[in-house]
Design a protein around this motif. Structure first.
Motif, short mmCIF file in Angstrom:
data_model
loop_
_atom_site.label_atom_id
_atom_site.label_comp_id
_atom_site.label_asym_id
_atom_site.label_seq_id
_atom_site.Cartn_x
_atom_site.Cartn_y
_atom_site.Cartn_z
N LYS A 3 0.81 -1.22 0.00
CA LYS A 3 0.00 0.00 0.00
C LYS A 3 0.84 1.27 0.00
CE LYS A 3 -4.22 -1.88 2.05
NZ LYS A 3 -5.20 -1.81 3.16
N GLU A 4 2.12 1.14 0.33
CA GLU A 4 3.02 2.29 0.31
C GLU A 4 3.61 2.55 -1.08
OE1 GLU A 4 4.16 4.44 3.02
OE2 GLU A 4 2.24 3.65 3.73
N SER A 5 3.42 1.60 -1.99
CA SER A 5 4.09 1.68 -3.29
C SER A 5 3.33 2.53 -4.29
CB SER A 5 4.29 0.28 -3.86
OG SER A 5 3.04 -0.28 -4.25
N LEU A 6 4.07 3.09 -5.22
CA LEU A 6 3.47 3.85 -6.31
C LEU A 6 2.57 2.95 -7.16
CD1 LEU A 6 3.38 6.48 -8.08
CD2 LEU A 6 5.34 5.53 -9.33
N ALA A 7 3.01 1.71 -7.38
CA ALA A 7 2.25 0.78 -8.22
C ALA A 7 0.88 0.49 -7.64
CB ALA A 7 3.03 -0.53 -8.40
N PHE A 8 0.80 0.36 -6.31
CA PHE A 8 -0.49 0.10 -5.67
C PHE A 8 -1.38 1.35 -5.74
CE2 PHE A 8 -3.41 0.17 -2.09
CZ PHE A 8 -3.96 -1.11 -2.11
N LYS A 9 -0.80 2.48 -5.41
CA LYS A 9 -1.58 3.72 -5.39
C LYS A 9 -2.09 4.10 -6.77
CE LYS A 9 1.03 5.49 -1.41
NZ LYS A 9 2.09 6.44 -0.98
N ALA A 10 -1.28 3.83 -7.80
CA ALA A 10 -1.66 4.19 -9.17
C ALA A 10 -2.31 3.02 -9.91
CB ALA A 10 -0.44 4.67 -9.94
N GLN A 11 -2.49 1.90 -9.21
CA GLN A 11 -3.22 0.75 -9.74
C GLN A 11 -2.57 0.11 -10.98
OE1 GLN A 11 -7.21 2.38 -10.15
NE2 GLN A 11 -7.75 1.73 -8.09
N PHE A 12 -1.25 -0.10 -10.89
CA PHE A 12 -0.60 -0.90 -11.93
C PHE A 12 0.26 -2.01 -11.33
CE2 PHE A 12 2.32 2.78 -11.46
CZ PHE A 12 3.54 2.15 -11.28
N ASP A 46 1.08 -9.59 1.19
CA ASP A 46 -0.37 -9.43 1.29
C ASP A 46 -1.06 -9.11 -0.03
OD1 ASP A 46 0.96 -7.02 1.24
OD2 ASP A 46 -0.30 -6.04 2.74
N TYR A 47 -0.28 -8.91 -1.10
CA TYR A 47 -0.86 -8.61 -2.41
C TYR A 47 -0.09 -9.36 -3.50
CZ TYR A 47 -3.83 -4.91 -0.58
OH TYR A 47 -4.80 -4.21 0.10
N LEU A 48 -0.81 -9.77 -4.53
CA LEU A 48 -0.18 -10.35 -5.71
C LEU A 48 0.30 -9.23 -6.61
CD1 LEU A 48 -2.82 -13.09 -6.67
CD2 LEU A 48 -1.07 -13.17 -4.89
N GLY A 49 1.32 -9.50 -7.41
CA GLY A 49 1.76 -8.48 -8.35
C GLY A 49 3.26 -8.38 -8.47
N PHE A 50 3.68 -7.22 -8.96
CA PHE A 50 5.07 -7.03 -9.38
C PHE A 50 5.70 -5.88 -8.58
CE2 PHE A 50 2.45 -8.81 -12.68
CZ PHE A 50 3.18 -9.89 -13.13
#
Length: 432
Positions: A127-136, A337-341
């Motif tokens: 949740k602290e990452s740019l990717a999470f906040k910008a939804q990519f 806690d999240y899937l992704g890159f």
């Protein structure tokens, strides 16, 4: 070979272009600051600077690859066809975004050096990452941008034969506790018995002694299943054993137990065995070195892979310790806690030390799914859908899909119901 003209050649620039052009696209790359050499080059070429030289492929450069240290960056993420990007460029640029600066920001984990909120274990959270906040977060954007760059090169150089790569998998099996009941010793067995009894966990108490009397297999002993699965695929599993000393955080079998040593040797006959560093080895290089030597003595081969306990990283110290101990690959980077890159990519890359401004020899393999993260998805059908979507994203760019499951994930426990099916989806994804 691709020749890149720039007004200044920096370690950041070379690192990023080699990752995108060579490791993702398979195109060798070299650099020049001499206009005459650039003009004379008769193959792929582009300029990466503030203004175009002539009619060549020109991508306007952001200052990030020419800076040193950390700065307060102004980042605005915008939509770009089927994905998103940042560091927008002007009209003269052949691409609307500086994909090289954006890639460096994600690959170097620039944001993890900046002030951020950590969880109770001191981890950088999704949740602290740019990717999470910008939804990519669920797209390997660095690889997607690289393929868009390849299409640009194809348009300009239609006669050039571009190499291709194949989709791969890298299944990681994390073994923090090889057995749930076996080989625990008298004190731990007695303690577990009292805990089960006074917690009214009579079923666990029954299973404990059925296993200890040899009437049933230990639920965490899923190694026959793992070895059989390994025999079904050409891609080697990475099985990481915790062999650190017993502590509050680490509760594996004592490495002096001959049956435990025999288990590690047996698994090493089929899979690539690596080190799961203990919790206290995270910040103590001497403990990490002791554990590395301990595992090498068991397997009689150098340790090539590692993973930190609790997926915890202290950048850059954690990776510097691995570099100093000559452990060439790591599988810690990902979200619990999240899937992704986490680094925006499904291609292994080298750790870039932002403090020293150098590329290190440590190869980072980010994982894209952790078994615990899938627990957030309720039904098995939804889990399969989410997993297949993630695999599909990696396949689009022919990347490497990295998953982390634990030995106890295959135990048959109600909590992990259907996880063998999920693991099969990953294994079978290479057969399509």
């Amino acid at each position: 070979m691709l020749l890149v003209y720039s007004h200044k050649i920096t370690p950041r620039l070379k690192y990023t272009f080699k990752q995108i052009c060579t490791r993702i696209l398979g195109i060798p790359v070299s650099f020049t600051t001499t206009i005459e050499a650039f003009i004379a080059h008769d193959s792929l070429k582009m300029s990466y600077t503030r203004q175009p030289l002539s009619s060549e492929i020109f991508i306007r450069s952001h200052e990030l690859l020419f800076e040193e240290g950390l700065n307060d960056l102004d980042i605005n993420v915008a939509a770009w066809e089927d994905t998103k990007c940042f560091f927008a460029n002007g009209e003269k640029s052949a691409l609307p975004f500086d994909i090289f600066a954006a890639s460096f920001y994600l690959l170097s984990r620039y944001e993890e050096y900046l002030p951020h909120v950590k969880d109770e274990y001191g981890r950088f959270m999704a949740k602290e990452s740019l990717a999470f906040k910008a939804q990519f977060l669920e797209q390997p954007v660095v690889d997607i941008w690289a393929y868009k760059f390849r299409e640009l090169l194809k348009t300009q150089y239609p006669d050039f034969t571009f190499p291709s790569r194949q989709y791969k998998i890298a299944p990681v099996i994390d073994v923090p506790t090889a057995y749930n009941y076996k080989l625990k010793g008298v004190m731990r067995t007695v303690g577990g018995t009292f805990r089960d009894f006074f917690s009214f966990k009579f079923k666990d108490l029954y299973v404990r002694y059925v296993v200890l009397f040899g009437l049933k297999n230990d639920p965490f002993d899923t190694f026959k299943y793992i070895i059989n699965k390994q025999k079904q695929t050409k891609f080697k599993f990475i099985v990481l054993f915790l062999i650190g000393d017993f502590s509050t955080y680490d509760k594996n079998i004592n490495v002096q137990k001959r049956k435990f040593v025999s288990l590690i040797k047996q698994v090493a006959d089929y899979c690539n065995v690596g080190l799961k560093a203990s919790y206290f080895a995270l910040e103590n290089k001497e403990i990490l070195k002791k554990e590395k030597l301990r595992l090498e003595a068991i397997t009689n081969r150098p340790i090539l892979t590692s993973r930190q306990s609790f997926s915890k990283l202290n950048l850059p110290e954690s990776y510097r310790n691995l570099v100093e101990l000559e452990i060439p690959e790591d599988y810690t980077m990902g979200y619990i806690d999240y899937l992704g890159f986490r680094a925006g990519t499904c291609t292994p890359f080298f750790f870039y030390d932002l403090d020293y401004e150098i590329q290190t020899p440590l190869k980072i393999n980010t994982y894209h799914v952790l078994d615990n993260a899938l627990l957030k998805t309720q039904s098995l059908l939804d889990k399969k859908m989410v997993l297949n979507n993630l695999i599909s994203e990696v396949k689009k760019v022919n990347g490497t899909f990295v998953s982390v499951f634990h030995n106890y994930t295959f135990s048959g426990d109600e909590k992990w119901k259907g996880y063998k099916d999920l693991f099969n989806i990953i294994i079978n994804s290479t057969n399509e």
